[in-house]
Write an enzyme that holds these catalytic residues in place. Structure first.
Site, PDB file in Angstrom:
ATOM      1  N   LYS A  77     -23.882 -16.470  43.761  1.00 13.83           N
ATOM      2  CA  LYS A  77     -23.806 -16.580  42.308  1.00 13.83           C
ATOM      3  C   LYS A  77     -24.478 -17.818  41.726  1.00 13.83           C
ATOM      4  CE  LYS A  77     -21.267 -12.962  40.961  1.00 13.83           C
ATOM      5  NZ  LYS A  77     -21.659 -12.031  39.892  1.00 13.83           N
ATOM      6  N   ASP A 103     -13.964 -13.329  38.603  1.00 17.41           N
ATOM      7  CA  ASP A 103     -13.069 -12.984  39.700  1.00 17.41           C
ATOM      8  C   ASP A 103     -13.130 -14.036  40.794  1.00 17.41           C
ATOM      9  OD1 ASP A 103     -11.708 -10.550  39.087  1.00 17.41           O
ATOM     10  OD2 ASP A 103     -13.599  -9.475  39.284  1.00 17.41           O
TER      11      ASP A 103
END
Length: 367
Positions: A77, A103
């Protein structure tokens, strides 16, 4: 490959779209890779070749792109967060609070980016995120707010928080009116695909398998491999949890839809609504989509660990999805839909290491 009793579902949650390999789109900006290469600590992540899996799946080569250590974090990410924040803050001065819902992994990447830039971060997490994942985000110096709802509710709350002055929403899903920053996040992920190309050398993949939550990484993968004007086009397969298969359901219906989500160890894929930015690209450029159970991803993670690859349930989802697609009733037709033969080259994108997911049984950090 013969039928595998580990996959008794009939029918398998599956969608295939003939003709996807002929679709073309514009590429991501060329300067994304140069930006990442200039970051402290940047190095291409490993591409493991696993001949044992090639034998198991009856293909020529299986390679796993290992995102267990990306810019010092245990998931991919940071590629999207760093590029998007760089673009968003260009030319600005003064303090800003970066706000996001997550999340797990995206939130930690935003928090790390904020810390490195001397900015603040406020991260909202939905129910089911493991306390160790929450602690890792807080450990980056971020303010963390736990939301007593699902991921989509956390996203809504983050948008409300970011409406305040001196705040910037850095969200990795898009909706009408909010697409520029998610678009930059998707562009950031293109570095992962460029590395795969370089690591394979002259050989090109015949199939790339990608895990899907809202579809942003899959959008980046489709964009990268469908922006080549000519030459070989690989098949592209997306994998989701059965309990949150919003992209598969949208493909089956021919329009983007939201689905109710349940609990899953693949917490980072536990998303009920496709990104509006991703949907047009996925609906045209994906060859197929499949949904898998938690037991499938857990078994795949264990197999990859045996072969020396660290991954959490989200990172193992591509292997789980391909195993499911090539097993059981209809396996021959699914193999044909993916264009696989005994010499095919398959790339599985393992988006997280095991350190990103402290507890697969209770719901952990995201992909």
């Amino acid at each position: 490959m013969s039928e595998n009793p580990d996959f008794p579902r009939d029918p398998l949650p599956w969608f295939a779209r003939p003709g996807a390999r002929a679709w073309r789109c514009a590429p991501a900006p060329a300067d994304v890779r140069d930006f990442h290469a200039a970051l402290s600590g940047y190095a291409p992540t490993r591409l493991h070749e696993l001949p044992e899996l090639a034998d198991e799946l009856d293909v020529g080569r299986v390679l796993v792109k290992d995102e267990s250590n990306r810019l010092g974090l245990p998931a991919f990410k940071a590629l999207g967060a760093s590029w998007a924040v760089h673009r968003a803050l260009a030319g600005t001065h003064g303090p800003v609070t970066l706000v996001t819902a997550t999340d797990g992994n995206h939130g930690r990447a935003v928090a790390r980016t904020a810390r490195l830039l001397g900015q603040r971060a406020h991260v909202l997490v939905p129910r089911g995120v493991h306390p160790e994942a929450v602690a890792a985000i807080a450990g980056e110096g971020a303010e963390v707010t736990e939301v007593p709802g699902a991921y989509d509710e956390a996203v809504r709350r983050a948008a409300e928080v970011a409406a305040a002055s001196d705040a910037l929403l850095v969200q990795d899903t898009a909706w009408p009116g909010y697409e520029r920053i998610p678009g930059w996040i998707v562009e950031g992920y293109s570095t992962l695909c460029a590395e795969v190309d370089e690591q394979l050398g002259v050989q090109e993949p015949d199939l790339v398998v990608v895990p899907v939550g809202v579809g942003s990484l899959a959008q980046a993968v489709v964009t990268y491999f469908r922006s080549r004007p000519s030459g070989h086009a690989p098949a592209l397969l997306s994998v989701e949890p059965e309990s949150a298969a919003c992209v598969l359901e949208s493909l089956a219906r021919g329009e983007p839809v939201s689905v109710a989500t349940g609990d899953t160890g693949m917490a980072g894929l536990n998303c009920g609504t496709p990104s509006t930015l991703a949907w047009p690209v996925l609906s045209e450029g994906l060859d197929a989509a499949v949904a898998v159970r938690d037991t499938d991803s857990a078994r795949a993670a264990a197999r990859l660990a045996d072969l020396g690859v660290s991954c959490g349930p989200c990172g193992a989802a591509p292997l789980a999805g391909l195993r499911a697609a090539l097993s059981g009733t209809g396996a021959h037709e699914r193999r044909a839909a993916l264009g696989l033969g005994p010499a095919s080259v398959v790339v599985l994108l393992s988006t997280e290491g095991s350190a990103a997911n402290p507890s697969a049984t209770t719901g952990a950090a995201a992909c």
